[in-house]
Each structure stands twice: as structure tokens, then as C-alpha cells.
Design an enzyme around this catalytic site. Sequence first.
Site, PDB file in Angstrom:
ATOM      1  N   LYS A 152       8.361  -1.067  -7.699  1.00 30.22           N
ATOM      2  CA  LYS A 152       8.273   0.600  -7.808  1.00 30.22           C
ATOM      3  C   LYS A 152       8.459   1.327  -6.616  1.00 30.22           C
ATOM      4  O   LYS A 152       8.621   2.658  -6.780  1.00 30.22           O
ATOM      5  CB  LYS A 152       6.836   0.889  -8.651  1.00 30.22           C
ATOM      6  CG  LYS A 152       6.981   0.676  -9.869  1.00 30.22           C
ATOM      7  CD  LYS A 152       5.483   0.877 -10.489  1.00 30.22           C
ATOM      8  CE  LYS A 152       5.453   0.884 -12.220  1.00 30.22           C
ATOM      9  NZ  LYS A 152       4.286   1.431 -13.009  1.00 30.22           N
TER      10      LYS A 152
ATOM     11  N   LEU B 262     -11.191  -3.306   0.544  1.00 27.90           N
ATOM     12  CA  LEU B 262     -11.839  -1.715   0.946  1.00 27.90           C
ATOM     13  C   LEU B 262     -10.736  -0.975   1.797  1.00 27.90           C
ATOM     14  O   LEU B 262     -10.703   0.371   1.557  1.00 27.90           O
ATOM     15  CB  LEU B 262     -13.069  -1.799   1.944  1.00 27.90           C
ATOM     16  CG  LEU B 262     -13.530  -0.497   2.250  1.00 27.90           C
ATOM     17  CD1 LEU B 262     -13.951   0.392   1.123  1.00 27.90           C
ATOM     18  CD2 LEU B 262     -15.005  -0.801   2.990  1.00 27.90           C
TER      19      LEU B 262
ATOM     20  N   ASP C 217       4.599   7.729 -15.112  1.00 24.93           N
ATOM     21  CA  ASP C 217       3.224   7.229 -15.476  1.00 24.93           C
ATOM     22  C   ASP C 217       2.496   8.520 -15.219  1.00 24.93           C
ATOM     23  O   ASP C 217       1.616   8.621 -16.117  1.00 24.93           O
ATOM     24  CB  ASP C 217       2.863   6.467 -14.277  1.00 24.93           C
ATOM     25  CG  ASP C 217       3.600   5.062 -14.427  1.00 24.93           C
ATOM     26  OD1 ASP C 217       4.007   4.632 -15.845  1.00 24.93           O
ATOM     27  OD2 ASP C 217       3.729   4.234 -13.531  1.00 24.93           O
TER      28      ASP C 217
END
Length: 293
Positions: free
Chosen positions: A75, A163, A111
Site C-alpha cells: 500500500k 510504542l 479505505d
Amino acid sequence: MNKYDKFNLNTGIIGILGHPIKHSYSPLMHNIAFELNRLNYIFLPFDVPQNSLKDAVKGMLALGFKGFNITLPHKEAIIQHLKNVSEEASMVGAVNTVVNDNGVLYGYNTDVAGIYETLLPYKEDISGKPISIIGSGGASRSVIYTIIRYFKPGKVNIINRNLQKAESLKEYFSAKMHFNNLHSYELYPPDLRDVLKTSKLIVNTTSVGMYPNVDDSVITEYEHFSKEQIVFDLIYNPVKTKLLMLAEAAGAECLDGLKMFVHQGAKAFQLWTGQEMPVDKILKTLRLYISTD
Ligand code: ATR
């Protein structure tokens, strides 16, 4: 026309490129829609590994494909092969739909339309409230963009196993969209009790819980949810994930990924054919098909 000369030189060819691609329902969805709209088109899946993307695009151009969908892991990589990318796709940083206009490739992110259509009935509920988005991949980028752009959230929490990836998304969207109330957290549910409980909307963008690992869930305790919440899982296979079962047990409003899947497809369908996909019929057919597949 009899069924043996259904496909001919005038048939519009559309593909989906991904790796792996075996579990995609896009060919089924689009081929049903072409049939319902009596369009001379065919939609085919292609398993294209990372290092073959450039050749695959060249091949599709040479064969005159009308367009294609792009899924994992291409993508982002597809962007360098396109002439033009919509403002939305460039902001998200991912393209899932390409249109071939006489040899010139245009990239879009449909999307965003799928997420928008799914959340639209809850616009008032979400506005001004804290939102939590789990995951920091391409799907998460589309959700963060759509929610900040169209739903005026009060605060957006990005929660991820890694994170650092959540932090870099926080930096990226704070700067690009001038939205300062973004926060990043490590995915460790016991420490996130307050963050999750106070979120009006929780969105799962990770693949955890997707077929065949249907007993997995990013959150494993239903105490993390409440009946005031909306919980949206982007996964559509299975339609009801373990995460949604837990959220349902807590009384939350549950949204599965099927509506988003069909609406992102409908937007792509319109870009390729200029026609509207019969969304309600397709939704009904797929819901039945996936639950019995
Ligand atoms: P997509 O483009 O569909 O979002 P992706 O870019 O591969 O797919 O991103 C997948 C996301 O799911 C990532 O945020 C990933 O977390 P990491 O960044 O820590 O890798 C998350 N994910 C995948 N498997 C996971 C697991 N078992 N537990 C928690 N998070 C997971």
C-alpha cells in the site's frame, strides 16, 4: 451472448495485488457487483511478492488493466509507481486503489470512505470525545486521518505493541493535520484501563483475531469496555471477532469490518466503472457467505 463468450477483448480487467492474497473477498464482492450491474468486467486476485511489484505494474499497464486494488504489503510502495496520488491518499500515506486512465496511473485511498461510512451514524456521539485506536500500520493511518478530518474528536489515543511506531504516527498526524491532542501508549491493557474505559470509541486496526486465529484478541477482559462505548473492529473475517464478543458482553455498541470493506470496495468500483455498487445487496450476500464459508 452465451456464457462461453462472456469474456472478450472488451472485458475490463481489474486485479488485486497482495502477498498473501488467498483470503481476500474482494474478487467475490466485485464479480458479484459486475454481474448485478451487467458490466463486462472481471476481477482477479494476484499473489505478488514485495520484489515483483514493479514488474506486476508494468505487466498490468501492457495488458491494459482498467485498474487494481493494492493490499498488504504494497500500500505504501505502490506510490512511487503512480503518476498522481489523491490528496487524501498522500495524507494517509497509503494507496489501496489505482485507476489506469489510458496508460496513466492514478492512486486513491478508498479505505477512508469505508471508515467514514461505518462511523457516520455515530458522528454526534464521537464529536468532542476521547477515541482510542489500536495498531499503527496502514489501516491505523487511514482511521486516524478519517477521524481527525471528519469527526472532530476531543482526543485521540494511539495504542500499539511497538510504542515507537505509535509515537511516530502521533508526530506525523500532529504536524500534518495540526491536531495536537494525540497521545501514544504501549499496548498493555492492565495499564490502559482508564484510557480504554474513558474512550467513547475504540477501534481495532490490528490483524489480531482474524481467521484462522479467531480466539485471539488485543484486549482480553470485558471489564475494559462499557455500555456507553462504540467498539469498531476492522476485521471482517470472522464478522464477529473475539474482541467484539467481549465488547458485546459489556453492553457496548459493536461495529464489524464488513460495512467498511464493502464501502471501500464501492468507492473503488465507482472509480473504475463510473457506476454505483449495489451496496445493500452485496452486504447481505457477503454476510451470509462469510458466516457459512
Ligand atoms: P495494516 O496495514 O493492515 O495496518 P500492518 O502495517 O502490518 O497492517 O500493521 C499491523 C498492526 O497490527 C501493527 O500495529 C502491529 O503492531 P506492531 O507495530 O507492534 O508490529 C499490530 N499487530 C500485529 N500483530 C499483533 C499482535 N499479535 N499483538 C499486538 N499487535 C499486533
